[in-house]
Write a protein that holds these residues in place. Sequence first.
Motif, PDB file in Angstrom:
ATOM      1  N   ALA A  27      -3.491   2.343   0.556  1.00  0.00           N
ATOM      2  CA  ALA A  27      -2.902   3.093  -0.640  1.00  0.00           C
ATOM      3  C   ALA A  27      -1.831   1.899  -1.233  1.00  0.00           C
ATOM      4  CB  ALA A  27      -2.293   4.402  -0.010  1.00  0.00           C
ATOM      5  N   ALA A  28      -1.999   1.090  -0.577  1.00  0.00           N
ATOM      6  CA  ALA A  28      -0.580   0.402  -2.058  1.00  0.00           C
ATOM      7  C   ALA A  28      -1.553  -0.822  -1.812  1.00  0.00           C
ATOM      8  CB  ALA A  28       0.735  -0.241  -0.991  1.00  0.00           C
ATOM      9  N   GLU A  29      -3.160  -0.929  -1.526  1.00  0.00           N
ATOM     10  CA  GLU A  29      -3.246  -2.358  -2.110  1.00  0.00           C
ATOM     11  C   GLU A  29      -3.253  -2.199  -3.672  1.00  0.00           C
ATOM     12  OE1 GLU A  29      -4.435  -4.999  -0.452  1.00  0.00           O
ATOM     13  OE2 GLU A  29      -3.930  -4.184   1.840  1.00  0.00           O
ATOM     14  N   LEU A  30      -3.598  -3.669  -3.996  1.00  0.00           N
ATOM     15  CA  LEU A  30      -3.974  -3.840  -5.343  1.00  0.00           C
ATOM     16  C   LEU A  30      -4.726  -3.221  -5.417  1.00  0.00           C
ATOM     17  CD1 LEU A  30      -2.472  -4.639  -8.341  1.00  0.00           C
ATOM     18  CD2 LEU A  30      -3.904  -8.172  -7.187  1.00  0.00           C
ATOM     19  N   PRO A  31      -5.199  -2.408  -6.571  1.00  0.00           N
ATOM     20  CA  PRO A  31      -6.198  -1.853  -7.147  1.00  0.00           C
ATOM     21  C   PRO A  31      -7.620  -2.808  -8.343  1.00  0.00           C
ATOM     22  CG  PRO A  31      -5.330  -1.218  -8.293  1.00  0.00           C
ATOM     23  CD  PRO A  31      -4.631  -1.661  -7.695  1.00  0.00           C
ATOM     24  N   GLY A  32      -8.770  -3.240  -8.721  1.00  0.00           N
ATOM     25  CA  GLY A  32      -9.319  -4.026  -9.590  1.00  0.00           C
ATOM     26  C   GLY A  32     -10.766  -3.863  -9.677  1.00  0.00           C
ATOM     27  N   PRO A  33     -11.835  -4.044 -10.107  1.00  0.00           N
ATOM     28  CA  PRO A  33     -12.916  -4.099 -10.028  1.00  0.00           C
ATOM     29  C   PRO A  33     -13.006  -4.438  -8.664  1.00  0.00           C
ATOM     30  CG  PRO A  33     -12.531  -5.592 -11.254  1.00  0.00           C
ATOM     31  CD  PRO A  33     -11.365  -5.211 -10.929  1.00  0.00           C
ATOM     32  N   LEU A  34     -13.011  -5.361  -7.861  1.00  0.00           N
ATOM     33  CA  LEU A  34     -13.345  -5.779  -6.522  1.00  0.00           C
ATOM     34  C   LEU A  34     -13.270  -5.200  -5.327  1.00  0.00           C
ATOM     35  CD1 LEU A  34     -13.350  -9.870  -7.071  1.00  0.00           C
ATOM     36  CD2 LEU A  34     -15.022  -8.044  -7.374  1.00  0.00           C
ATOM     37  N   SER A  35     -12.096  -3.586  -5.556  1.00  0.00           N
ATOM     38  CA  SER A  35     -11.338  -2.806  -4.380  1.00  0.00           C
ATOM     39  C   SER A  35     -12.302  -1.420  -4.098  1.00  0.00           C
ATOM     40  CB  SER A  35     -10.172  -3.335  -4.530  1.00  0.00           C
ATOM     41  OG  SER A  35     -10.027  -2.066  -5.974  1.00  0.00           O
ATOM     42  N   GLY A  36     -12.966  -1.730  -5.219  1.00  0.00           N
ATOM     43  CA  GLY A  36     -14.222  -0.059  -4.738  1.00  0.00           C
ATOM     44  C   GLY A  36     -12.894   1.031  -5.284  1.00  0.00           C
ATOM     45  N   ARG A  37     -14.031   2.396  -4.810  1.00  0.00           N
ATOM     46  CA  ARG A  37     -14.029   3.536  -5.844  1.00  0.00           C
ATOM     47  C   ARG A  37     -12.346   3.972  -4.887  1.00  0.00           C
ATOM     48  NH1 ARG A  37     -14.250   8.535  -3.554  1.00  0.00           N
ATOM     49  NH2 ARG A  37     -15.375   7.900  -1.463  1.00  0.00           N
ATOM     50  N   PRO A  38     -11.988   4.247  -5.630  1.00  0.00           N
ATOM     51  CA  PRO A  38     -10.443   4.509  -4.343  1.00  0.00           C
ATOM     52  C   PRO A  38     -10.106   5.480  -4.342  1.00  0.00           C
ATOM     53  CG  PRO A  38      -9.756   4.339  -6.803  1.00  0.00           C
ATOM     54  CD  PRO A  38     -11.659   4.710  -6.615  1.00  0.00           C
ATOM     55  N   GLN A  39      -9.569   6.139  -2.734  1.00  0.00           N
ATOM     56  CA  GLN A  39      -9.871   6.424  -0.943  1.00  0.00           C
ATOM     57  C   GLN A  39      -9.000   7.469  -1.290  1.00  0.00           C
ATOM     58  OE1 GLN A  39     -13.114   5.966   0.333  1.00  0.00           O
ATOM     59  NE2 GLN A  39     -13.614   8.033   0.402  1.00  0.00           N
ATOM     60  N   ASP A  40      -8.447   8.787  -1.526  1.00  0.00           N
ATOM     61  CA  ASP A  40      -7.811   9.589  -1.694  1.00  0.00           C
ATOM     62  C   ASP A  40      -7.608   9.371   0.486  1.00  0.00           C
ATOM     63  OD1 ASP A  40      -5.202  11.171  -1.386  1.00  0.00           O
ATOM     64  OD2 ASP A  40      -5.990  13.206  -2.350  1.00  0.00           O
ATOM     65  N   TRP A  41      -6.568   8.384   1.212  1.00  0.00           N
ATOM     66  CA  TRP A  41      -6.514   8.095   2.403  1.00  0.00           C
ATOM     67  C   TRP A  41      -5.432   9.392   2.741  1.00  0.00           C
ATOM     68  CZ3 TRP A  41     -10.065   7.462   4.888  1.00  0.00           C
ATOM     69  CH2 TRP A  41     -10.966   6.534   4.668  1.00  0.00           C
ATOM     70  N   SER A  42      -4.473   9.545   1.498  1.00  0.00           N
ATOM     71  CA  SER A  42      -3.407  10.596   2.161  1.00  0.00           C
ATOM     72  C   SER A  42      -3.765  12.069   2.712  1.00  0.00           C
ATOM     73  CB  SER A  42      -2.310  10.827   0.705  1.00  0.00           C
ATOM     74  OG  SER A  42      -2.717  11.070  -0.673  1.00  0.00           O
ATOM     75  N   ALA A  43      -4.949  11.834   1.662  1.00  0.00           N
ATOM     76  CA  ALA A  43      -5.163  13.664   1.716  1.00  0.00           C
ATOM     77  C   ALA A  43      -5.769  13.676   3.265  1.00  0.00           C
ATOM     78  CB  ALA A  43      -6.002  14.550   1.033  1.00  0.00           C
ATOM     79  N   VAL A  44      -6.134  12.610   3.514  1.00  0.00           N
ATOM     80  CA  VAL A  44      -7.544  12.361   4.899  1.00  0.00           C
ATOM     81  C   VAL A  44      -6.113  12.413   5.966  1.00  0.00           C
ATOM     82  CG1 VAL A  44      -9.158  10.977   6.565  1.00  0.00           C
ATOM     83  CG2 VAL A  44      -9.488  11.045   4.127  1.00  0.00           C
ATOM     84  N   THR A  45      -5.271  11.292   6.294  1.00  0.00           N
ATOM     85  CA  THR A  45      -4.395  11.745   6.544  1.00  0.00           C
ATOM     86  C   THR A  45      -3.492  13.451   6.914  1.00  0.00           C
ATOM     87  OG1 THR A  45      -3.528   9.999   6.184  1.00  0.00           O
ATOM     88  CG2 THR A  45      -1.635  11.304   7.426  1.00  0.00           C
TER      89      THR A  45
END
Length: 677
Positions: free
Chosen positions: A565-583
Motif C-alpha cells: 500500500a505504501a509503494e510508489l504509484p505509477g504507470p508501471l505499478s499496475g492497477r491499485p489494489q485495496d489490500w487494506s480491505a482484503v486484510t
Amino acid sequence: MHIPVRRAVGTARGRHPAPVWLTHVLSQRRAPVPRTAMVRGALSAGPLLGAGIATGHPGPGVLAALGAMLAGVNDRPGTRRKGLVHIGLPAAAGALGLLVGALVADGTGRWAAVPVLFLVGWVSGALSARGAVWSTGALQMLVATTIGMGMPLAAPAWLKALCFLSGAGWLVLLRLLLRTPRSRDATRWGGEREAVAAVFDALADALGALGGPRAPAARRRLVAAQQQADEALRLMRLLPWPGRRGDGPDHRLAERFGAAVALCEASIALLWEGRAVPDEVAEGPRRLAAAVRTGGPAGALPSPRPDTVERLAFDRAVLAAAVTFDRTTNRPAQPPRRSGRHPGTVGAHSGPRPGLVTPAGREYGLRVALCVSVTAAVALLLHEDHWYWLPATAAFLVKPDMGPLFSRVVNRFAGTVAGALVFVALMAVLGGLGRPLVVAVVVVAGALLPLSTRHFAFQTAVITVLVLSFVHTAGDTEAAASRLLETFLACALVLLVGHLPLLADPRVRVGHRFAVTLRCTELYLRHVLDAPDRAGAAHRAEALALRSAAYRALAEARAAAETAAAELPGPLSGRPQDWSAVTVSAELVVDAATACALRVEHGVPRPSSADAERVTTALSLLADALEDGHRTARPAPGPGPRDCRSLRDVMTQLHGIHRLTTAGLPGRATAGSAPLS
C-alpha cells in the motif's frame, strides 16, 4: 534493516493527507533506548578491529569486525535463546557466502562474479519467502558473497569465513553475558517469563477493548504476544541450558502459557461476538501477568456471565487457568508429560510454508538475481577493484520485507550521503584518521547501531561510517566519493528494475501471503470439523498449532499488504489494489474459524459435512486464485450455511476477498459473485 512502523502525519484542516508512499520516508519506529545492546555494540566490532591492528593482521580484524557489525543489526530485544537463533543462523549463512565468494575470487576471473551473483541472488530471494530468519540469513549470505568476491584482502578463503564467523560469535557471547538486570532469576528464565507475562497483559488490553473500535488492533497485539511467547518457550525446549531439567520452573512456566493459549482462543471468540465485558473481568489477566513474573498465586479471577457459548468457553478457560496457577505456585512441579512437546507450546510452524518454487519465491528470486547481477556488471565496468559496494547496496534495497521500495531508496541514499559526510568531516577535523582513531570511530558507531534501527536512513548512515572505517583500515583511503556515486547508481537501477511490471506485481507477492493464510485456515477448519470422533490432548494440541499457523500467516500477509500500500504509484505499478480491505476480511475469516472451532468444542451442534466441505473448498479455491496471481479463473464462493453463523461469516468474507481481488481484471470469470443473501 527493518520495516519502520508508520506514524500518522498530521495535516492542516481542509488539506488532503500526504500520500503514504511519501510519508513512509519520514516514519520511524518507536522503541525504548536499548542501553544494554548499545554497550554490546560498543564492545563488539571496535575491539575486534583494534585487536587485528594491534597484532599486525588488519585484514582478519576487518572481517571479524564486519561479522560483528552484521550480527549487531540482528541484536534485537528478546530472550537469550532467541538471540542465539536470530544472530547465529544468519551469521552462519554469511560465513558460507563469504567462503563461496572468496573461493570464486581465488579460482576464476572477476567477471565470473556476474553469473555467480545471479545464482546466489536467486537462491537468496527464494529463501527470503520462507520467513524472517530465513530472509535475514539469505540477505547476509548474498552480501557476504559479494564482499568475498570484491573486497581485496590477502587471506585464504577458509580463514576469511572463520574470521567473519568469529566476529559474530563474539557478539553472541556478549549477548549471553550482558543482560538487562531485572531480577536475580533473569539469567535463567527471565526472558521467557516476561514473554509469557506479556501475553496476559495483551489479553487484558484486548478484553478492555471488546465492543469498541480498538478491538481489532488489540487482538493483533495479543496474537503477536502469543506467538513471541510460543517461540521463546519452543526455543527453551530445543536449546536447554546445561544442567537444566524439564520438571522445574521452565515446565511450570510452560503450563502457565498453556492457560494463556486457552484464554487467548476464548478471547478471540469474544471479539467475534462483539460484546464488551465488565472492567473487573478485563483486568483479571493483569493478576495472571503479575503471578507469572513473581511465580506466586493469581488470586481471585472474575469472569463474565456465561450466557452465551463464547462467554461459557471463556469462563471455563478462566477456571482452568486458576487451577493451573494454583498447581504451579512456587512448589515442586509434577513430573512432565512425555509427549515430545512442552505443554502450551502450540507449534507455530505447523501448516503450509512458502518454499523455493512458489510464485512469490520465483518472482522475488528473479528480481534479486537481476538487480545484483546487473549492478555487479556495471560496477565491474566502472573500475576493477572495490566493485562490491554497488551490488551489496542493491541487495539491501531490493528486499520488500524492509519496507516500500521508494522509501528504501530515498532513505538509503540520504543515509549514505550523511554517513560519508560524517566520515569525511572526521578525517578533516582530525587531520586524517590514524588507526587508533578509526577504532574509536568504530566503537562509537557500533554503540549507535542498535539505536539506529528506529529509522532506515539513520541505520544506513551508521553502517556507512562503519564500512568506510573498515575499508580505510584495509587500505582504501579515498572510498567516500566513489561510494556515493555507486550508491546513486544502485538506487537508480533498483528503482527501475523494482517497478518492472513482470517483476514487481504486488498481486503475486501479497496475494501469495493471503493464500497461505487461507490454506492454514482451511487446514484448521478441516481438522476441527472433519473428525467428530477424535478427542484428547493430541487432537487439541494439533488444532492449536494449526490456528497459530493461520494467525502467523495472517500477520505476514498484513505486513506485506502494508508495504504494498505504501509503494510508489505509477504507470508501471499496475492497477491499485485495496489490500487494506482484503486484510480486514482475512482477519475476520480466521476469527470466525476460531469461533466456529470453539463453539463446536463447547457443545454447539456440529455443522453438516456438506456445509463443512463447502466452506473448506471455498477457502482452497480462493487460495489457489490468490496463489497464481489471478492468472487462473476461479468461481467466487457462494452463500454460506444458514444454520451456522460463524461459517456463514467465513463465506461472506471470502466473497469480499474475491470481489476485491478480481474487480476490473480482464478475462476473469466472475460467476457466483453476486451479493450474498
